[in-house]
Scaffold this motif. Sequence first.
Motif, short mmCIF file in Angstrom:
data_model
loop_
_atom_site.label_atom_id
_atom_site.label_comp_id
_atom_site.label_asym_id
_atom_site.label_seq_id
_atom_site.Cartn_x
_atom_site.Cartn_y
_atom_site.Cartn_z
N LYS A 134 0.85 -1.19 0.00
CA LYS A 134 0.00 0.00 0.00
C LYS A 134 0.89 1.25 0.00
O LYS A 134 1.89 1.30 0.71
N GLY A 135 0.54 2.20 -0.80
CA GLY A 135 1.30 3.45 -0.85
C GLY A 135 2.08 3.57 -2.14
O GLY A 135 1.84 2.86 -3.11
N PHE A 136 3.02 4.50 -2.15
CA PHE A 136 3.79 4.79 -3.34
C PHE A 136 4.97 3.84 -3.49
O PHE A 136 5.48 3.30 -2.51
N GLY A 137 5.41 3.67 -4.74
CA GLY A 137 6.55 2.80 -5.02
C GLY A 137 7.86 3.42 -4.56
O GLY A 137 8.08 4.62 -4.73
N ASN A 138 8.71 2.62 -3.97
CA ASN A 138 10.00 3.12 -3.47
C ASN A 138 11.00 3.31 -4.59
O ASN A 138 11.78 4.26 -4.59
N GLY A 139 10.99 2.42 -5.57
CA GLY A 139 11.98 2.47 -6.65
C GLY A 139 11.85 3.73 -7.49
O GLY A 139 12.84 4.41 -7.75
N THR A 140 10.64 4.04 -7.92
CA THR A 140 10.45 5.23 -8.76
C THR A 140 10.77 6.50 -7.99
O THR A 140 11.33 7.44 -8.54
N GLU A 141 10.44 6.52 -6.71
CA GLU A 141 10.76 7.70 -5.90
C GLU A 141 12.27 7.85 -5.72
O GLU A 141 12.79 8.97 -5.73
N SER A 142 12.99 6.74 -5.61
CA SER A 142 14.45 6.79 -5.50
C SER A 142 15.06 7.33 -6.78
O SER A 142 15.99 8.14 -6.75
N VAL A 143 14.55 6.87 -7.93
CA VAL A 143 15.05 7.34 -9.22
C VAL A 143 14.82 8.84 -9.36
O VAL A 143 15.71 9.59 -9.77
#
Length: 64
Positions: free
Chosen positions: A27-36
Amino acid sequence: MLAITVDNTCPHLPILQDGRFLSSKHKGFGNGTESVRSIAEKYEGDARFEWKDGIFYASVMLNP
């Protein structure tokens, strides 16, 4: 300039909320895309995301 592209299978069109991708794993936002996005911002670069024919493409261009 440094360019990195990561491709991953993704059977369904990713869902955007407020300009950010929701995770398909939790649940929530993706970590990978936010890191990129964060890395691109840090190095005055650009992050791009695309989904096409069951593949999710994440690309980042950096100015280290």
